[in-house]
Scaffold this active site. Sequence first.
Site, PDB file in Angstrom:
ATOM      1  N   SER A  61       0.975  -1.108   0.084  1.00  0.00           N
ATOM      2  CA  SER A  61      -0.085  -0.022   0.025  1.00  0.00           C
ATOM      3  C   SER A  61       0.680   1.260   0.118  1.00  0.00           C
ATOM      4  O   SER A  61       1.720   1.521   1.030  1.00  0.00           O
ATOM      5  CB  SER A  61      -0.787   0.000   1.343  1.00  0.00           C
ATOM      6  OG  SER A  61      -1.438   1.558   1.336  1.00  0.00           O
ATOM      7  N   ASP A 170     -20.658  -0.318   7.791  1.00  0.00           N
ATOM      8  CA  ASP A 170     -19.351   0.326   6.550  1.00  0.00           C
ATOM      9  C   ASP A 170     -19.138  -0.583   5.527  1.00  0.00           C
ATOM     10  O   ASP A 170     -19.262  -0.029   4.444  1.00  0.00           O
ATOM     11  CB  ASP A 170     -18.026   0.248   7.234  1.00  0.00           C
ATOM     12  CG  ASP A 170     -18.059   0.973   8.933  1.00  0.00           C
ATOM     13  OD1 ASP A 170     -19.064   1.758   8.974  1.00  0.00           O
ATOM     14  OD2 ASP A 170     -17.006   0.956   9.471  1.00  0.00           O
TER      15      ASP A 170
HETATM   16  P1  ADP Z   1     -11.303   3.927   9.727  1.00  0.00           P
HETATM   17  O1  ADP Z   1     -11.919   2.614   8.934  1.00  0.00           O
HETATM   18  O2  ADP Z   1     -12.393   4.811  10.274  1.00  0.00           O
HETATM   19  O3  ADP Z   1     -10.609   4.689   8.580  1.00  0.00           O
HETATM   20  P2  ADP Z   1     -10.057   1.882  10.965  1.00  0.00           P
HETATM   21  O4  ADP Z   1      -9.171   1.816  12.223  1.00  0.00           O
HETATM   22  O5  ADP Z   1     -11.133   0.910  11.027  1.00  0.00           O
HETATM   23  O6  ADP Z   1     -10.650   3.396  10.791  1.00  0.00           O
HETATM   24  O7  ADP Z   1      -9.198   1.318   9.864  1.00  0.00           O
HETATM   25  C1  ADP Z   1      -7.861   2.090   9.284  1.00  0.00           C
HETATM   26  C2  ADP Z   1      -6.711   1.059   9.448  1.00  0.00           C
HETATM   27  O8  ADP Z   1      -7.314   0.446   8.126  1.00  0.00           O
HETATM   28  C3  ADP Z   1      -5.513   1.759   8.945  1.00  0.00           C
HETATM   29  O9  ADP Z   1      -4.701   1.765  10.197  1.00  0.00           O
HETATM   30  C4  ADP Z   1      -4.848   0.312   8.192  1.00  0.00           C
HETATM   31  O10 ADP Z   1      -4.366  -0.722   8.983  1.00  0.00           O
HETATM   32  C5  ADP Z   1      -5.915   0.176   7.165  1.00  0.00           C
HETATM   33  N1  ADP Z   1      -6.148   0.708   5.997  1.00  0.00           N
HETATM   34  C6  ADP Z   1      -7.290   1.523   5.643  1.00  0.00           C
HETATM   35  N2  ADP Z   1      -6.938   1.868   4.351  1.00  0.00           N
HETATM   36  C7  ADP Z   1      -5.592   1.508   3.984  1.00  0.00           C
HETATM   37  C8  ADP Z   1      -4.712   1.863   2.832  1.00  0.00           C
HETATM   38  N3  ADP Z   1      -5.279   2.568   2.130  1.00  0.00           N
HETATM   39  N4  ADP Z   1      -3.680   0.944   2.737  1.00  0.00           N
HETATM   40  C9  ADP Z   1      -3.245   0.361   3.975  1.00  0.00           C
HETATM   41  N5  ADP Z   1      -3.865   0.365   4.815  1.00  0.00           N
HETATM   42  C10 ADP Z   1      -5.206   0.688   4.774  1.00  0.00           C
HETATM   43 MG    MG Z   2     -12.977   1.035  10.065  1.00  0.00          MG
END
Ligand code: ADP
Ligand code: MG
Length: 376
Positions: A61, A170
Amino acid sequence: MTGFRELFERAPDGRWAAPGRVNLIGEHVDYAQGLCLPFAIAERTVVEVAARDDGRVRLRSLAEDDDWSGTLDDIGPASPAGWAGYAAGVLWALRRAGHEVGGIDLLVTDTVPLGAGLSSSAALECSTALAVDDLFGLGLGGTPSGRRQLAAACISAENDVVGAATGGMDQATSMLAVAGNALLLDMRDGTDRAVPFTPADAGLAVLVIDTRVRHRLADGQYGKRRAAVEKAAAALGRPSLRDVTLAEVTTLDPELLPRARHIVTEIARVRDAVALLDAGRLAEIGPLLDASHASLAHDYEVSSDELDLACWAARRAGALGARMTGGGFGGSAIALVPLEQTDTVASEVRTAFAEAGYREPEIRAAEPSAGAQRVS
Ligand code: ADP
Ligand code: MG
């Protein structure tokens, strides 16, 4: 910038995108078998993916430093750890549901802002799930019922592989949303219905005010709220608080009463909001947003000073209604604002934050957008 070809020495088979979401109303009621009314936003996570026939999985990522590679059989509860679990978990969950999927090379190129309460995690899961569905011919992405199965795999990825106890709103939104609509989700029977939601046609915008305070204390508090809701239902001899009346709520112990009152009144507010939207009376939902915030702040006690200030300052500057959205203790608030007042509201919220000594909030308009799709 690091591209798919440089990383994996081949071209991707395609690109798939899935949106983040904002919950318009119906907060903290998912685990009480309630109703919620989220909509997908324009911000999307995009994955470039190529299928492999050797069972290997390579995940990368641009939003995270660490990559992961392994095999399909290496994936399981808590493995891989970290962000890769969200993507790998989808492969695991689909296999566990009986689907035949192979390995993949996957690069996440664009992302819904992480941890801002806009559900970047579901966007990552859903974009991955749709890619895997397409590449291995599962045939699920083309129908609502198939998409519900993909959403279920995404929920399982997050619950069982990542180990985060999320409710499912979600993933359903990211998979099933229809542009120009919110999605009414019934958490008791798992059904969903698109409800017309076009703020721009009513001369309005939904502003998302990200306080940039990240879920302080959220984990322990979330569990406590959930436990209180279950205890309240048990005390009333009901399977959930879904059909409980306010009169029944008043018979509860003082520590459970306000928690249950939030659930019962919030579910009623979702019904009221849906009735207004179905009747084309979008501009009248403001007071329901305000009441939702008050209930979350006072009865449920999951707001924060920053969220309270965001809502208060937005209303003072002309918002028709405002509420915290998401789990609380930080994250984002939303405000329903006349289009011509969006700049004033945004700047007055920023000023209020500066005067309070808070970090500058990030403010963006949220457009009700479509669910996950292939983009090339
Ligand atoms: P939210 O869903 O509200 O943004 P969450 O804690 O549920 O917060 O999810 C965030 C986590 O999801 C990040 O810390 C990461 O581990 C993962 N994540 C989300 N988007 C990406 C991305 N584009 N690349 C890598 N990891 C991601
Ligand atoms: Mg989340």
